[in-house]
Design a protein around this motif. Structure first.
Motif, PDB file in Angstrom:
ATOM      1  N   GLU A  74      46.192  27.091  20.426  1.00 34.30           N
ATOM      2  CA  GLU A  74      46.292  28.314  19.628  1.00 34.30           C
ATOM      3  C   GLU A  74      44.998  28.555  18.838  1.00 34.30           C
ATOM      4  OE1 GLU A  74      49.203  27.681  16.573  1.00 34.30           O
ATOM      5  OE2 GLU A  74      48.435  29.329  15.363  1.00 34.30           O
ATOM      6  N   LEU A  75      44.498  27.496  18.211  1.00 33.29           N
ATOM      7  CA  LEU A  75      43.297  27.679  17.381  1.00 33.29           C
ATOM      8  C   LEU A  75      42.063  27.953  18.224  1.00 33.29           C
ATOM      9  CD1 LEU A  75      43.850  25.086  14.532  1.00 33.29           C
ATOM     10  CD2 LEU A  75      43.688  27.562  14.307  1.00 33.29           C
ATOM     11  N   LEU A  76      41.975  27.288  19.386  1.00 30.54           N
ATOM     12  CA  LEU A  76      40.809  27.544  20.240  1.00 30.54           C
ATOM     13  C   LEU A  76      40.809  29.007  20.675  1.00 30.54           C
ATOM     14  CD1 LEU A  76      40.335  24.373  22.452  1.00 30.54           C
ATOM     15  CD2 LEU A  76      39.112  25.073  20.397  1.00 30.54           C
ATOM     16  N   GLU A  77      41.992  29.532  20.926  1.00 24.67           N
ATOM     17  CA  GLU A  77      42.081  30.930  21.327  1.00 24.67           C
ATOM     18  C   GLU A  77      41.640  31.843  20.174  1.00 24.67           C
ATOM     19  OE1 GLU A  77      45.600  33.563  23.311  1.00 24.67           O
ATOM     20  OE2 GLU A  77      45.098  31.550  23.997  1.00 24.67           O
ATOM     21  N   ARG A  78      42.174  31.564  18.966  1.00 27.03           N
ATOM     22  CA  ARG A  78      41.820  32.386  17.815  1.00 27.03           C
ATOM     23  C   ARG A  78      40.330  32.377  17.525  1.00 27.03           C
ATOM     24  NH1 ARG A  78      45.697  30.497  13.089  1.00 27.03           N
ATOM     25  NH2 ARG A  78      47.658  31.322  13.865  1.00 27.03           N
ATOM     26  N   PHE A  79      39.718  31.219  17.729  1.00 26.36           N
ATOM     27  CA  PHE A  79      38.290  31.095  17.429  1.00 26.36           C
ATOM     28  C   PHE A  79      37.439  31.443  18.651  1.00 26.36           C
ATOM     29  CE2 PHE A  79      37.795  29.007  13.213  1.00 26.36           C
ATOM     30  CZ  PHE A  79      39.126  29.015  12.866  1.00 26.36           C
ATOM     31  N   ARG A  80      38.067  32.030  19.660  1.00 26.50           N
ATOM     32  CA  ARG A  80      37.379  32.444  20.879  1.00 26.50           C
ATOM     33  C   ARG A  80      36.596  31.288  21.502  1.00 26.50           C
ATOM     34  NH1 ARG A  80      37.762  36.612  17.473  1.00 26.50           N
ATOM     35  NH2 ARG A  80      35.971  36.067  16.192  1.00 26.50           N
ATOM     36  N   LEU A  81      37.301  30.157  21.632  1.00 22.02           N
ATOM     37  CA  LEU A  81      36.665  28.966  22.187  1.00 22.02           C
ATOM     38  C   LEU A  81      37.453  28.424  23.373  1.00 22.02           C
ATOM     39  CD1 LEU A  81      35.947  27.187  18.805  1.00 22.02           C
ATOM     40  CD2 LEU A  81      34.165  27.785  20.445  1.00 22.02           C
ATOM     41  N   SER A  82      38.457  29.191  23.817  1.00 16.96           N
ATOM     42  CA  SER A  82      39.336  28.667  24.875  1.00 16.96           C
ATOM     43  C   SER A  82      38.562  28.253  26.121  1.00 16.96           C
ATOM     44  CB  SER A  82      40.382  29.712  25.264  1.00 16.96           C
ATOM     45  OG  SER A  82      41.229  29.942  24.179  1.00 16.96           O
ATOM     46  N   ASP A  83      37.536  29.013  26.443  1.00 22.01           N
ATOM     47  CA  ASP A  83      36.793  28.677  27.663  1.00 22.01           C
ATOM     48  C   ASP A  83      35.965  27.399  27.489  1.00 22.01           C
ATOM     49  OD1 ASP A  83      35.311  30.058  25.778  1.00 22.01           O
ATOM     50  OD2 ASP A  83      33.878  30.822  27.276  1.00 22.01           O
ATOM     51  N   ARG A  84      35.892  26.893  26.263  1.00 16.75           N
ATOM     52  CA  ARG A  84      35.139  25.666  26.002  1.00 16.75           C
ATOM     53  C   ARG A  84      36.047  24.457  25.789  1.00 16.75           C
ATOM     54  NH1 ARG A  84      29.745  25.367  26.330  1.00 16.75           N
ATOM     55  NH2 ARG A  84      28.936  27.453  26.743  1.00 16.75           N
ATOM     56  N   ALA A  85      37.349  24.648  26.014  1.00 19.31           N
ATOM     57  CA  ALA A  85      38.316  23.594  25.675  1.00 19.31           C
ATOM     58  C   ALA A  85      37.932  22.239  26.268  1.00 19.31           C
ATOM     59  CB  ALA A  85      39.712  24.000  26.154  1.00 19.31           C
ATOM     60  N   ALA A  86      37.464  22.238  27.504  1.00 14.79           N
ATOM     61  CA  ALA A  86      37.188  20.968  28.167  1.00 14.79           C
ATOM     62  C   ALA A  86      35.747  20.500  27.962  1.00 14.79           C
ATOM     63  CB  ALA A  86      37.487  21.082  29.650  1.00 14.79           C
ATOM     64  N   ALA A  87      34.962  21.302  27.245  1.00 15.67           N
ATOM     65  CA  ALA A  87      33.532  20.987  27.131  1.00 15.67           C
ATOM     66  C   ALA A  87      33.301  19.713  26.333  1.00 15.67           C
ATOM     67  CB  ALA A  87      32.801  22.149  26.461  1.00 15.67           C
ATOM     68  N   GLU A  88      32.180  19.059  26.634  1.00 17.20           N
ATOM     69  CA  GLU A  88      31.773  17.920  25.820  1.00 17.20           C
ATOM     70  C   GLU A  88      31.086  18.448  24.575  1.00 17.20           C
ATOM     71  OE1 GLU A  88      29.565  14.920  27.736  1.00 17.20           O
ATOM     72  OE2 GLU A  88      30.985  14.745  29.419  1.00 17.20           O
ATOM     73  N   ILE A  89      31.154  17.676  23.511  1.00 13.50           N
ATOM     74  CA  ILE A  89      30.624  18.123  22.231  1.00 13.50           C
ATOM     75  C   ILE A  89      29.110  18.348  22.300  1.00 13.50           C
ATOM     76  CG2 ILE A  89      30.321  17.474  19.804  1.00 13.50           C
ATOM     77  CD1 ILE A  89      33.220  18.200  20.790  1.00 13.50           C
ATOM     78  N   ASP A  90      28.428  17.465  23.008  1.00 11.66           N
ATOM     79  CA  ASP A  90      26.966  17.595  23.046  1.00 11.66           C
ATOM     80  C   ASP A  90      26.508  18.840  23.803  1.00 11.66           C
ATOM     81  OD1 ASP A  90      26.402  15.419  21.463  1.00 11.66           O
ATOM     82  OD2 ASP A  90      26.579  14.017  23.141  1.00 11.66           O
ATOM     83  N   ALA A  91      27.439  19.475  24.537  1.00 16.92           N
ATOM     84  CA  ALA A  91      27.052  20.671  25.289  1.00 16.92           C
ATOM     85  C   ALA A  91      27.213  21.948  24.467  1.00 16.92           C
ATOM     86  CB  ALA A  91      27.910  20.758  26.562  1.00 16.92           C
ATOM     87  N   GLY A 143      24.885  25.107  18.252  1.00 15.53           N
ATOM     88  CA  GLY A 143      25.157  24.843  16.846  1.00 15.53           C
ATOM     89  C   GLY A 143      26.269  25.721  16.285  1.00 15.53           C
ATOM     90  N   GLY A 144      26.227  26.996  16.649  1.00 20.19           N
ATOM     91  CA  GLY A 144      27.233  27.925  16.142  1.00 20.19           C
ATOM     92  C   GLY A 144      28.625  27.589  16.659  1.00 20.19           C
ATOM     93  N   MET A 145      28.687  27.214  17.925  1.00 19.70           N
ATOM     94  CA  MET A 145      29.988  26.850  18.502  1.00 19.70           C
ATOM     95  C   MET A 145      30.526  25.578  17.884  1.00 19.70           C
ATOM     96  SD  MET A 145      30.004  27.426  22.522  1.00 19.70           S
ATOM     97  CE  MET A 145      29.645  29.020  23.187  1.00 19.70           C
ATOM     98  N   ALA A 146      29.648  24.596  17.728  1.00 21.18           N
ATOM     99  CA  ALA A 146      30.095  23.334  17.130  1.00 21.18           C
ATOM    100  C   ALA A 146      30.664  23.598  15.742  1.00 21.18           C
ATOM    101  CB  ALA A 146      28.930  22.341  17.050  1.00 21.18           C
ATOM    102  N   GLN A 147      30.016  24.500  15.021  1.00 26.62           N
ATOM    103  CA  GLN A 147      30.479  24.802  13.676  1.00 26.62           C
ATOM    104  C   GLN A 147      31.870  25.461  13.718  1.00 26.62           C
ATOM    105  OE1 GLN A 147      28.843  23.436  11.560  1.00 26.62           O
ATOM    106  NE2 GLN A 147      29.337  24.270   9.565  1.00 26.62           N
ATOM    107  N   ARG A 148      32.085  26.309  14.713  1.00 26.58           N
ATOM    108  CA  ARG A 148      33.388  26.957  14.855  1.00 26.58           C
ATOM    109  C   ARG A 148      34.465  25.945  15.233  1.00 26.58           C
ATOM    110  NH1 ARG A 148      31.151  31.302  18.132  1.00 26.58           N
ATOM    111  NH2 ARG A 148      32.930  31.321  19.529  1.00 26.58           N
TER     112      ARG A 148
END
Lengths: 277, 327
Positions: B133-150, B153-158
């Motif tokens: 739910e939160l990944l969707e709200r923060f418009r990060l759903s497409d990054r759900a499986a991503a590794e952190i190092d990828a 900066g702005g995304m990591a902060q979100r």
């Protein structure tokens, strides 16, 4: 976007702590499960080579430790407890110390776990628990290597009561050692940790010879009592291969328990120092 | 020049304060007083800013309120509870986003949120649902499986922000949330924070960007050297400068002399030398720039650059300390 109107309610500290502890253990086991290949490789590489060269190659080419025939059989049996004990110490370093060095270092990844609702010492104990579980798994992986690779038959005479009490103690000591190192070493000091701690500890840990047979070198016999691995090796020796001379069982329990308390205390104190100011 | 604070700023205790500090003090080894007798009250649903230069004591203050820094003296209270006496309960009520990327590198983006929920006692299905739910709200759903190092900066902060609210904290602490972000990511984060707030979330953030404090915060506490210098709404703080116009004058020569000279300029309330320019504070802005140039050049200075703006929170800080926020 809307934030859920349902906000956190305060739960009793005890149950919140237990849940947080369990959540972290679950996290560590998930990470382990996903990197199982790497776990197996890092666990078996050293003992595999060691057992292969000393108990397979040497007897076959008629050279080396223990000589041939009965001597070689003795040596391959002697090596089993030592190899299992080393696996516990290596897991402490690899599953606890090295990740902690990174998590405390530049990334401060530990922060999210420190902010979970359990005491800081609880996070440290979780690290020891998860390291001990990985140590136990490593022992199970290494044991068949040491048993089936040697060219000469290995003679085991398992005392289950001792084995099942020494195994958790030894793996916890290994993990506590990892915690103590991991909370005190800086990333740039990691190579030094291997040179000045891991290598001496493993070579002088009564792993490749029974401690009782050090009589000809009395100073060494007494000095190595400061090495926690000695008690781990001797413990597995009485539990797996009691035909060899070994330290009195009570002394082994006492040594392991003492080191668990001392290293655990050192690690927890170091952990607190790193996260609280 | 540097204006002495006449009296300690009013920090009247607020009824139902969700964050409160009383004479909160932290002295680090080497007797550095990082925070020195701080009194603050933040009410429910407020976006509260701690503004000050690096080293002002903002991070240490947040550290004490979030249980990681132990106060030398004084009290830090969250939802009425002393965080030193009751860290476990305090931790359950707060969410924390720290300055650097502390995401768990061994886990994916989704896992970071999921396990955070588990640490806070959520059941597996709850934590799973909340993470998605939160990944969707923060418009990060497409990054759900991503590794952190990828992540950028702005995304990591979100992701950090999303992670910090998984357990539905009553109070959110953000330490320099947009430091090091590009302007676009900064705006995106401000949007997210505004939305969170409109749903009733109490937020305390530290920043050394005056725009951030002005844009987001209902009230701003200006800190320097561990002390509270001023505390009010951004508008009222700016009014306290006593001028409606700030002119920056860059010129060759002795800037202190130029500042003296411009103090006699018509309408000028005061001047300050900051960051290799002279700031002139005035009432009334009509036609002021050419007259400032005439005034300065009449006194023998060569003006190199000139700009005019309304007073900002930085003007307030300069007014209070004689320095700008970057120094």
């Amino acid at each position: 976007m809307s934030v859920s109107t349902r906000l956190a309610e305060i739960r009793p500290a005890r149950s919140a702590s237990i849940d947080a502890f369990w959540g972290m253990l679950l996290r560590d086991l998930t990470v382990l499960r996903r990197s199982m290949g790497a776990f197996v490789v890092r666990t078996i590489a050293q003992p595999l080579m060691f057992v292969f060269v000393f108990t397979y190659v040497f007897p076959k080419i008629g050279q080396g430790v223990g000589g041939q025939g009965a001597g070689a059989t003795a040596f391959s049996s002697l090596l089993v407890p030592g190899v299992v004990a080393i696996a516990c110490v290596f897991q402490g370093i690899q599953a606890v110390a090295l990740p902690l060095v990174q998590e405390f270092g530049y990334t401060r990844e530990i922060e999210d776990r420190v902010m979970a609702p359990l005491p800081v010492w609880g996070v440290a104990i979780e690290k020891i628990t998860s390291g001990a579980l990985q140590g136990a798994l490593a022992s199970v992986v290494v044991f068949p290597l040491a048993t089936f690779i040697p060219a000469t038959p290995v003679r085991l005479d398992i005392n289950w009561l001792e084995l099942l009490t020494f195994l958790p103690l030894a793996t916890a000591v290994g993990a506590a050692l990892g915690l103590a190192i991991g909370t005190r070493a800086e990333p740039r000091q990691v190579p030094l940790v291997f040179s000045i701690i891991v290598i001496p500890v493993t070579f002088l840990g009564a792993t490749y010879y029974p401690w009782a047979q050090l009589d000809p070198i009395p100073w060494l016999k007494w000095a190595v009592l400061l090495n926690p691995l000695v008690y781990m090796s001797e413990g597995f020796r009485t539990a797996l291969t009691p035909q060899f001379p070994h330290m009195p069982v009570a002394a082994i329990y006492l040594g392991m328990a003492g080191f668990l308390v001392f290293l655990g205390w050192l690690g927890i104190a170091g952990f607190k120092k790193r996260v609280l100011s | 020049m540097a204006v002495e604070t006449a009296e300690a700023p009013a920090s009247r205790p607020i009824e139902n304060a969700v964050i409160q500090t009383r004479a909160l003090t932290k002295v680090f080894a080497g007797s550095i007083r990082a925070v020195d007798g701080l009194d603050l009250s933040v009410s429910e649903g407020e976006i509260f800013g701690l503004l000050g230069p690096n080293g002002a004591g903002k991070t240490t203050t947040v550290g004490m309120l979030t249980t990681r820094v132990l106060p030398t003296s004084g009290d830090a209270l969250v939802a009425g509870m002393n965080v030193v006496e009751n860290p476990n309960a305090a931790k359950q009520l707060i969410g924390v986003v720290s300055q650097s990327n502390t995401l768990d590198r061994s886990l994916s983006v989704w896992d970071n949120l999921y396990f955070h929920g588990r640490y806070f006692g959520m059941s597996a299905p709850d934590a799973r649902g909340r993470a998605s739910e939160l990944l969707e709200r923060f418009r990060l759903s497409d990054r759900a499986a991503a590794e952190i190092d990828a992540l950028s900066g702005g995304m990591a902060q979100r992701v950090m922000l999303a992670r910090s609210i998984v357990h539905r904290p009553r109070i959110l602490f953000l330490d320099e949330p947009t430091a090091g972000l590009d302007p676009q990511s900064r705006l995106a984060l401000w949007d997210v924070l505004s939305e969170l707030h409109s749903a009733g979330q109490t937020i305390l953030l530290t920043t050394h960007y005056m725009e951030e404090a002005e844009q987001l915060c209902h009230r701003v506490a200006i800190m320097d050297h561990g002390k509270l210098l001023a505390l009010d709404s951004p508008t009222r703080l700016k009014e306290s400068v006593g001028a409606d116009t700030e002119v920056r004058v860059a010129a060759d020569g002795d800037l202190e002399k130029l500042a003296d000279c411009l103090r006699s300029f018509e309408g000028a309330t005061h001047t300050a030398v900051v960051d290799e320019s002279v700031r002139v504070y005035l009432r009334g802005s009509a036609g002021v720039l050419p007259r400032v140039v005439d005034h300065a050049e009449g006194a023998g200075f060569t003006v190199k650059d000139l700009s005019l703006s309304e007073p900002t929170l930085e003007s307030v800080f300069i007014n209070l300390t004689g320095r700008d926020l970057r120094e």
